[in-house]
Scaffold this motif. Structure first.
Motif, PDB file in Angstrom:
ATOM      1  N   VAL A 192       0.765  -1.295  -0.063  1.00  0.00           N
ATOM      2  CA  VAL A 192      -0.106   0.181  -0.002  1.00  0.00           C
ATOM      3  C   VAL A 192       0.888   1.108   0.054  1.00  0.00           C
ATOM      4  O   VAL A 192       0.900   2.262  -0.850  1.00  0.00           O
ATOM      5  CB  VAL A 192      -0.966  -0.070   1.160  1.00  0.00           C
ATOM      6  N   MET A 193       1.966   1.243   0.997  1.00  0.00           N
ATOM      7  CA  MET A 193       2.666   2.597   1.026  1.00  0.00           C
ATOM      8  C   MET A 193       3.947   2.647   0.008  1.00  0.00           C
ATOM      9  O   MET A 193       4.398   3.506   0.022  1.00  0.00           O
ATOM     10  CB  MET A 193       2.914   2.668   2.504  1.00  0.00           C
ATOM     11  N   GLY A 194       4.206   1.514  -0.575  1.00  0.00           N
ATOM     12  CA  GLY A 194       5.513   1.338  -1.439  1.00  0.00           C
ATOM     13  C   GLY A 194       5.104   2.294  -2.699  1.00  0.00           C
ATOM     14  O   GLY A 194       3.842   2.073  -3.182  1.00  0.00           O
ATOM     15  N   ALA A 212      12.728   2.909   3.161  1.00  0.00           N
ATOM     16  CA  ALA A 212      12.026   4.287   2.524  1.00  0.00           C
ATOM     17  C   ALA A 212      10.593   3.797   1.787  1.00  0.00           C
ATOM     18  O   ALA A 212       9.675   4.527   1.992  1.00  0.00           O
ATOM     19  CB  ALA A 212      12.869   4.834   1.623  1.00  0.00           C
ATOM     20  N   ALA A 213      10.521   2.570   1.396  1.00  0.00           N
ATOM     21  CA  ALA A 213       9.278   1.977   0.877  1.00  0.00           C
ATOM     22  C   ALA A 213       8.474   1.318   1.793  1.00  0.00           C
ATOM     23  O   ALA A 213       7.673   0.671   1.535  1.00  0.00           O
ATOM     24  CB  ALA A 213       9.716   1.050  -0.317  1.00  0.00           C
ATOM     25  N   ARG A 214       8.566   1.486   3.085  1.00  0.00           N
ATOM     26  CA  ARG A 214       7.981   0.827   4.063  1.00  0.00           C
ATOM     27  C   ARG A 214       7.806  -0.522   4.276  1.00  0.00           C
ATOM     28  O   ARG A 214       6.783  -1.144   4.594  1.00  0.00           O
ATOM     29  CB  ARG A 214       6.612   1.544   4.146  1.00  0.00           C
ATOM     30  N   VAL A 215       9.164  -0.972   4.081  1.00  0.00           N
ATOM     31  CA  VAL A 215       9.289  -2.464   4.335  1.00  0.00           C
ATOM     32  C   VAL A 215      10.327  -2.805   5.510  1.00  0.00           C
ATOM     33  O   VAL A 215      11.696  -2.278   5.009  1.00  0.00           O
ATOM     34  CB  VAL A 215       9.552  -3.363   3.259  1.00  0.00           C
ATOM     35  N   MET A 216      10.392  -3.068   6.529  1.00  0.00           N
ATOM     36  CA  MET A 216      11.273  -3.364   7.353  1.00  0.00           C
ATOM     37  C   MET A 216      11.670  -4.892   7.227  1.00  0.00           C
ATOM     38  O   MET A 216      11.108  -5.885   7.461  1.00  0.00           O
ATOM     39  CB  MET A 216      10.813  -3.305   8.898  1.00  0.00           C
ATOM     40  N   ILE A 217      12.856  -4.976   6.660  1.00  0.00           N
ATOM     41  CA  ILE A 217      13.299  -6.421   6.084  1.00  0.00           C
ATOM     42  C   ILE A 217      13.787  -7.146   7.156  1.00  0.00           C
ATOM     43  O   ILE A 217      13.303  -8.546   7.187  1.00  0.00           O
ATOM     44  CB  ILE A 217      14.564  -6.208   5.030  1.00  0.00           C
ATOM     45  N   ASN A 306      -0.544  -3.185   9.837  1.00  0.00           N
ATOM     46  CA  ASN A 306       0.568  -3.271   8.466  1.00  0.00           C
ATOM     47  C   ASN A 306       0.749  -1.877   7.779  1.00  0.00           C
ATOM     48  O   ASN A 306       1.182  -2.117   6.916  1.00  0.00           O
ATOM     49  CB  ASN A 306       0.428  -4.733   7.708  1.00  0.00           C
ATOM     50  N   LEU A 307       0.151  -0.938   8.215  1.00  0.00           N
ATOM     51  CA  LEU A 307       0.568   0.298   7.572  1.00  0.00           C
ATOM     52  C   LEU A 307      -0.028   1.516   8.509  1.00  0.00           C
ATOM     53  O   LEU A 307      -0.343   1.340   9.645  1.00  0.00           O
ATOM     54  CB  LEU A 307      -0.335   0.337   6.532  1.00  0.00           C
ATOM     55  N   GLU A 308       0.704   2.816   8.152  1.00  0.00           N
ATOM     56  CA  GLU A 308       0.295   3.900   8.553  1.00  0.00           C
ATOM     57  C   GLU A 308      -0.882   4.508   8.015  1.00  0.00           C
ATOM     58  O   GLU A 308      -0.936   5.172   6.945  1.00  0.00           O
ATOM     59  CB  GLU A 308       1.393   5.059   8.515  1.00  0.00           C
ATOM     60  N   ALA A 309      -2.128   4.488   8.718  1.00  0.00           N
ATOM     61  CA  ALA A 309      -3.370   5.010   8.243  1.00  0.00           C
ATOM     62  C   ALA A 309      -3.376   6.452   8.384  1.00  0.00           C
ATOM     63  O   ALA A 309      -2.998   7.167   9.037  1.00  0.00           O
ATOM     64  CB  ALA A 309      -4.511   4.290   8.989  1.00  0.00           C
TER      65      ALA A 309
END
Length: 721
Positions: A192-194, A212-217, A306-309
């Motif tokens: 969603v945020m990428g 930066a693409a909102r994935v914490m690897i 799983n996202l910043e709403a």
């Protein structure tokens, strides 16, 4: 130095398999690299819900040339031998071989050089093999069928692969993979945020780009972020989080960008038992519960989005609260309905619950457990009537609505309902504790009533399911008989119970668990389709045959437990031949004394002498065709050393016998230790194989007497040097 970087992008990977999958990817690829002659400085692997990531750093540009020497025939060998050597070595003439000398003469040697290969090629081969043979517990095919795709399976559809190889100072190249999946140099971020494709070069720039693409690897970072976020959110409300490591790891496998939020539920639901609230919220919504300063559960729960709403998570919180509210309302209804029925009412329903097709219903099983629990209670000083009553109610909650909704609550709910209906507290505790221990780190029942019911339950489970043919195999144990066996052992040892599995008369716990019902009318009613099993078991139980196999199985589990505690299996098994009864506490005491004996100098030195004696005996008895048997003849003891040894063996034998009878195994070992000096002197001064046949035979009898004395404690021949 070059780095191999891999990202395998797919649909959502189940949380429970992610950590193992990351390690499997690293293992498969790095093992291939090493086998192909590539070294590396370090490897890193991790997983998110949508991807497996691997980085192997410090690789060389290629594998080294492999120089091999093949030794051929001796110089001057026949032409046929030389021709075979040339063919095998790939040489056209014997002049291409070298001549090298060793202590046996001059030989032809062919030297071949196998050139190294580029690291990219080796990495591609390793990754292809890993993807095609990945050990998922469950996998699937997808997409249009084709000859190539049919050979590829993955846990969820595999959509793209990033696989690059290159040094820090160069633009890495894509690996040439032969797989039915697109191989790219770009990946995608959060669903969603990428935003847009992300070009990947190596791990160092991949991680910040994905952040930066909102994935914490990194999986451990997500776990830490959720844990810290939950603690901080609860602390802000004056609460604390109820720790749940399994849930924490599961939630970290459900989100790529964790955002911690707080929800609330009705305070009225706090009237439910704590475990009901926790299970309802954990199993249905994967959320954490909280406690107040007094330790009581609070009506706040911690959820992980799983996202910043855009609304700060208000809609997400509202949705979770709606589900939690409904689930807790259901739980309250189930609990209130169950609480209206006395435990006796649930017992009636057990007749309709099948335990096993050959063994009848849960009601039949309860009859067996109650009888056995009463018997055990009488032997350990527990109240027999209460033990029988606790066993009668032990399985009652299986027919409750609450356990029907949450099977994990069996025992727990039985305890709560027993207290609601004013049962004796010890009975209520035994109802819950009789399932323990559930695992190697779980607490063991200690209250006498709980011990009696727990042992009865596990003994019945092991013996009767074994008789029904449900023995564990290498590939499975559907009825958890290994766990039952370990539970029996741990309960007996932890509580120091002198309850033999088998005594000198063939009686014991296993016979009690099986034989007491073998001839009963209830047993005969079970025969039906299981007639062969039942009738055979009736006959076997009369001579304790039925219990023999479970006894061996229990002892194997005992060996495993001792090995985990640091005792070699050979030392444990050495004790078994000396046993007159199978008493686990007695066996453990023997093993402790034997281990201490072997660890000191006297024990080690005596063991050396014992091995020398048994080696001589073994060789001479084989030569003679018969064991060295019979009493030592004092008149044939010609040497002072053998006279001293005979006297020492006689004294040690009497001392060991007295000590073993008193279960003073340390004293028995001390008596054996006194043999060290006379044994050493005997082998220094005496020739066993004397020319005089009678003297030789007498000396072999002396060594046999030494062997027999030690066998009162253990079979020392099973202990390695």
């Amino acid at each position: 130095m070059p780095e191999l970087f891999v990202e395998l992008l797919s649909e959502e990977i189940p949380a429970r398999v992610q950590a193992r999958a990351a390690q499997d990817l690293k293992r498969l690829v790095t093992n291939h690299l090493v086998d192909a002659g590539l070294t590396y400085e370090g490897a890193y692997a991790t997983a998110t819900p949508r991807r497996l990531v691997l980085s192997v750093q410090g690789l060389p540009a290629g594998s080294a040339d492999l120089r091999e020497e093949r030794k051929g025939p001796r110089v001057g060998a026949p032409e046929k031998a030389l021709a075979g050597f040339l063919r095998a070595a790939g040489l056209s003439s014997i002049d291409e071989a070298e001549v090298k000398a060793d202590k046996k003469g001059d030989f032809y040697v062919a030297t071949t050089v196998k050139p190294g290969r580029p690291a990219e090629t080796i990495c591609a081969e390793g990754l292809e093999a890993a993807v095609r043979g990945f050990p998922w517990p469950v996998s699937m095919r997808w997409g249009a069928p084709s000859a190539d795709a049919s050979s590829l399976r993955w846990v969820r559809p595999l959509s793209a692969i990033v696989a690059t190889f290159g040094a820090d100072n160069e633009d890495p190249a894509l690996l040439p993979l032969d797989l039915p999946v697109p191989v790219r140099e770009t990946t995608v971020g959060h669903r969603v945020m990428g935003a847009g494709p992300i070009r990947v070069r190596r791990l160092a720039d991949y991680q910040p780009a994905m952040e930066a693409a909102r994935v914490m690897i990194d999986r451990e970072r997500r776990i830490a972020a959720i844990e810290d976020g939950a603690k901080n959110a609860a602390f802000a409300l004056g609460l604390s989080v109820v720790e749940d490591r399994r849930l924490l790891e599961e939630v970290a496998g459900l989100v790529e960008w964790p955002v911690v939020l707080v929800g609330r539920f009705d305070e009225a639901s706090l009237s439910l038992p704590d475990e009901v609230i926790r299970l309802t919220i954990r199993e249905n919504q994967k959320c954490f519960v909280t406690r107040d300063g007094a330790g009581a559960l609070a009506n706040a729960f911690i959820l992980t989005a799983n996202l910043e709403a855009p609304d700060g998570g208000a809609a997400i919180i509202a949705g979770n609260e709606r589900v939690v509210r409904a689930r807790l309302a259901d739980a309250r209804f189930f609990f209130e309905q169950d609480a209206k029925i006395p435990l006796e009412g649930f017992l009636e329903k057990l007749s309709a619950v099948t335990f096993h097709e050959k063994l009848g219903s849960q009601a039949d099983r309860v009859d067996r457990i109650a009888s056995l629990a009463k018997l055990i209670a009488g032997r350990i000083g527990a109240d027999e009537a209460l033990a029988e009553r606790a066993a009668r109610f032990a399985k009652a909650d299986l027919t409750t609505q609450m356990v029907g909704e949450f099977p994990e609550l069996q025992g727990y709910m039985g305890h709560r309902y027993a207290r609601l209906h004013h049962e004796d507290p010890a009975v209520a505790e035994a109802i819950e504790a009789h399932y323990r221990p559930l695992g190697p780190t779980d607490a063991v029942p200690e209250a006498p009533l709980s011990v009696a019911v727990a042992l009865a339950d596990k003994l019945d489970q092991l013996t009767w399911l074994w008789a029904a043919g449900e023995k564990p195999t290498g590939s499975g144990d559907p009825f958890a008989l290994r766990r039952a066996a370990l539970g029996i052992i741990r309960i007996v040892l932890h509580n120091g119970l002198r309850l033999p599995l088998r005594d000198g008369r063939g009686e014991g716990l296993l016979r009690d668990a099986w034989g007491r019902h073998a001839g009963s009318d209830g047993f005969e009613a079970l025969r039906g389709d299981g007639a062969d099993v039942a009738s055979a078991s009736v006959e076997a139980s009369a001579a304790f045959g039925m219990a023999a196999e479970p006894e061996a199985f229990l002892l194997d589990r005992f060996v495993v437990l001792q090995r985990e505690a640091g005792v070699p299996a050979e030392v444990v098994r050495a004790v078994f031949p000396a046993l007159q009864s199978v008493d686990l506490v007695d066996i453990a005491n023997r093993i402790a004394a034997l281990s201490a004996f072997l660890a000191n100098e006297d024990g080690a030195t005596l063991m050396a002498g014992y091995r020398r004696a048994t080696n001589i005996l073994r060789a001479e008895e084989k030569k003679d065709g018969a064991p060295a048997a019979g009493a030592v003849d004092p008149a044939l003891l010609a040497d002072a050393a053998e006279t001293a040894l005979a006297s020492a063996i006689e004294g040690a034998g009497e001392a060991v016998e007295r000590a073993v009878a008193a279960e003073d195994y340390a004293g028995a070992m001390a008596a054996l230790a006194a043999l060290r000096a006379p044994v050493d002197r005997f082998f220094d001064d005496v020739l066993v194989n004397a020319e005089d046949g009678a003297v030789r035979a007498n000396r072999l009898k002396l060594l046999a007497a030494l062997r027999d004395v030690t066998r009162q404690l253990a079979d020392f021949s099973q202990i390695p040097g």
